[in-house]
Structure formats: C-alpha cells, structure tokens
Design an enzyme around this catalytic site. Structure first.
Site, PDB file in Angstrom:
ATOM      1  N   CYS A 135      32.779   0.505 -22.943  1.00 36.91           N
ATOM      2  CA  CYS A 135      32.641   1.939 -22.732  1.00 36.91           C
ATOM      3  C   CYS A 135      31.794   2.223 -21.499  1.00 36.91           C
ATOM      4  O   CYS A 135      30.561   2.220 -21.566  1.00 36.91           O
ATOM      5  CB  CYS A 135      32.024   2.594 -23.973  1.00 36.91           C
ATOM      6  SG  CYS A 135      31.798   4.363 -23.752  1.00 36.91           S
TER       7      CYS A 135
ATOM      8  N   CYS B 286      29.473   5.208 -21.823  1.00 39.99           N
ATOM      9  CA  CYS B 286      28.246   4.995 -22.618  1.00 39.99           C
ATOM     10  C   CYS B 286      27.240   4.146 -21.845  1.00 39.99           C
ATOM     11  O   CYS B 286      26.043   4.400 -21.912  1.00 39.99           O
ATOM     12  CB  CYS B 286      28.544   4.238 -23.912  1.00 39.99           C
ATOM     13  SG  CYS B 286      30.025   4.708 -24.748  1.00 39.99           S
ATOM     14  N   ASP B 287      27.728   3.114 -21.158  1.00 42.34           N
ATOM     15  CA  ASP B 287      26.808   2.090 -20.641  1.00 42.34           C
ATOM     16  C   ASP B 287      26.714   2.015 -19.126  1.00 42.34           C
ATOM     17  O   ASP B 287      25.858   1.300 -18.602  1.00 42.34           O
ATOM     18  CB  ASP B 287      27.242   0.713 -21.186  1.00 42.34           C
ATOM     19  CG  ASP B 287      27.212   0.697 -22.705  1.00 42.34           C
ATOM     20  OD1 ASP B 287      26.316   1.337 -23.270  1.00 42.34           O
ATOM     21  OD2 ASP B 287      28.086   0.065 -23.313  1.00 42.34           O
TER      22      ASP B 287
END
Ligand code: NDP
Length: 326
Positions: free
Chosen positions: A140, A143-144
């Site tokens: 992701c 997200c990261d």
C-alpha cells in the site's frame, strides 16, 4: 437455545462501500441491519488517497473521508455498526449462523457478504520476511509511501493499481523503479501513459523479482532478473512495493457457497443472490471485473433490495418498503 445467541434480521459482513450502502438501504427498509466492520474498517478505500471517480464529489475526496461519510449515513438511519471479525459461518439450515471472533453466535434471517478482497504478494521468503518485520515491504503505497520520502523504491505490477501507486510514490520518492513482467502494461492506456511520462519512474519490462535484499532488519536492494535474457542485477532501494492484484476474502464461506476458481463468490446473474437462499453478496467478494467503489456501492444496494424481498417472501407481516424503490 442459549440466551447468548443474538437474532438479527439482516447481518452485513464488511465495511467497504458495498457493506455501508447495503446498510443504508437495509436500515431505511426497517430491516434493523447489524454490520460487522472486520479488521479493516472502511475496507480497501481507507488505503486509497484521492478518489476522483466517485460521482457526487466534483473536486474529489480522500478514501478514508468517503468511508467515514458512508458510515455516518448508515448510522443516521440507525444501522448498528460494530467492531468484530466474523470467523465462522454455518449456512446449512434455514437460519444462517455466524460467529464473531470465534465467540459470539448470531442467528440471521439474511446475510449480506461484503468482505471485499485483500492484496496479493509474490510469496518470496525474503519478501515475507521484511513484510513481517515492517522493514520495507508494503502492498500500500498510500499507507506507507510517506516513510520513503526522498528515497529510492521498487514497485512490482503493471495494472492500474501499480500505475496509480507508482505515480503516487514518484511524488514522494527520489526514484521509483517499476518491474513489469511482460513487455506491456495491463493498465488502461491513460494510467500507463502517465507513468511513462513521469521523469523519476524507470520502467523495466520483462523483469521479475529474484530476491528482496537487506541487512536482516530493513530492505536495502532488490535483485531482479530479465525473464528473456536471464540476466540478473541489483537495484538499490529502501522500499519494495507490491501491487499485483487482490484475493477475495471468501475462505470462510467456501463450504457453503459456490465460488469460482479464484475464490470469488458466484452470484445469480443480474442479482445479489448466492446459491443459498437468504445469503447475498455485494462488492469485490463477487467482482473480479469492475472492482470499483461505485460498482461495489451499486451491488450493496442490490443485495439489500434482494434481502428485503426475500424477507417479505418468508413473512407476510414484513412489508417491502416502497421508499427503497424510489
Ligand atoms: P490487476 O489484476 O489488473 O493487475 C495485476 C498486475 O500484477 C498485472 O499487471 C499482473 O501482470 C501483475 N502480476 C500479477 N502477479 C504477478 C507476479 N507474481 N509478478 C509480477 N507481476 C505480477 O490488478 P489491479 O490491482 O491493478 O487492478 C484491479 C482492478 O481495479 C482493475 O480492474 C483495475 O482497472 C481497477 N483499478 C482501477 C483504478 C482506477 O481507475 N483509478 C485504480 C486501481 C485499480 P500481467 O499483466 O503480466 O498479468
């Protein structure tokens, strides 16, 4: 029957756009829906940055924001939204049984499955090792990606997700190397063209991952090979992103529901009905073709309407609400 068993008219499993839309429709039709959110409340869209293609948001909306609004809309009609993970089901009788966190048992007149799909990984030992360590492997980018600002990263995949994530990473990272195993993208032309035009994205066609390399704690390079020439080389990178598609979250249903060879639930064409009366499916758990928030929401609506009609057919006192059809 034990007093601890709860009875519900309509149980919804999953909290993506499909589940929340089913909850809005079911609540407005007096079905008193109970929705279990699962381990990722809000579903896949909570890992998405900007959503530009959901009608009604002319300037776009972030995935988490949209999911919070959908939840609020369902709660406005008194849908009962709960934390919890459905671990087991038994669809062998007239009353459908489900278990929450292996403990609480619920007996349901109707069940709407909206469990979605999860990210796939390559399966290399080194990939799994650094994934579990939280040391540089992710599925992701949204997200990261932030953790890799001004660093060099590698991303695997050639579909729309990979292109979207590579483009997202290119805005944060110094360099993004994209590994495409064929000599062409699977992504739509517009998405592929955007990646091709981004100066700090390098695309390596016919290239696969041999090993994710690191110091035992964090990733520091990726060894790749050209699947035509068999030549190997290493790419310095602190992040390894995997964007190769998804697997439907349907394992707990496999003893009762008809699934296709990949595990997607088979619905009766043009409906949200499964092979079990009273059990309905919506969203990505049954959709390997469109997989969009808007199609998931549409099938969530269909599942609630089908469940409402099913309840009316079983119980003469349960009236189909006219409002849901307006
Ligand atoms: P897809 O299934 O479309 O693509 C998966 C990609 O991963 C393919 O290019 C495939 O390669 C590659 N792949 C699979 N396994 C491996 C492997 N072991 N090693 C290397 N590469 C591998 O998945 P997506 O998640 O990209 O998209 C899913 C759906 O969601 C699609 O319908 C897509 O259009 C849609 N979507 C739409 C978006 C938008 O419109 N904004 C954004 C994101 C997704 P190969 O081509 O060689 O098979």
């Amino acid at each position: 029957m034990s007093e601890t068993i709860e009875k519900v008219k309509c149980l919804i499993i999953g909290s993506g756009p499909a589940g929340y839309t089913a909850a809005i429709y079911a609540a407005r039709a007096n079905m008193n829906p109970v929705l279990y959110q699962g381990t990722q409340p809000g579903g896949q869209l909570t890992t998405t940055n900007e959503v530009e293609n959901f009608p009604g948001y002319p300037t776009g909306v972030t995935g988490p924001e949209m999911m919070m609004e959908l939840q609020k809309q369902a709660e406005r009609f008194e849908a009962d939204i709960r934390h919890g993970w459905i671990t087991k089901v038994d669809f062998s009788g007239d009353i459908h049984k489900v278990w929450v966190n292996d403990e609480k048992e619920i007996h349901c007149e109707t069940v709407i499955i909206s469990t979605g799909a999860s990210a796939k990984y390559l399966g290399l030992d080194s990939e799994q090792k650094y994934l579990k360590l939280g040391g540089g492997v992710s599925a992701c980018a949204v997200c990261d990606g932030f953790f890799y600002r001004n660093q060099e990263v590698v991303i695997v995949g050639a579909g729309d997700s990979a292109c979207e994530e590579a483009h997202y990473l290119s805005k944060l990272c110094k360099k993004v190397t994209m590994l495409v195993r064929k000599d062409e993208f699977r992504a739509s032309k517009i998405m592929a063209d955007r990646v091709k035009k981004t100066p700090n994205i390098e695309i390596l066609f016919n290239t696969e991952t041999d090993e994710v390399l690191g110091d035992g704690q964090v990733v520091n390079a990726v060894r790749v090979f050209n699947n035509k020439t068999k030549e190997k080389h290493e790419i310095l990178a602190t992040g390894f992103f995997v964007a190769i598609g998804h697997k439907p979250n349907t394992d707990i249903f496999k003893d009762f529901l008809e699934l296709d060879e990949t595990g997607y639930i088979i619905n009766k064409p043009g409906t949200a009905k499964t092979n079990i009366p009273g059990v309905f499916v919506s969203g990505d758990a049954a959709d390997h073709v469109y997989r969009q928030a808007i199609t998931a929401a549409g099938t969530g609506c269909m599942a609630a309407l089908d469940a409402e009609r099913y309840l009316a057919s079983k119980d003469a006192n349960f009236e189909v609400s006219t409002s849901t059809y307006n």
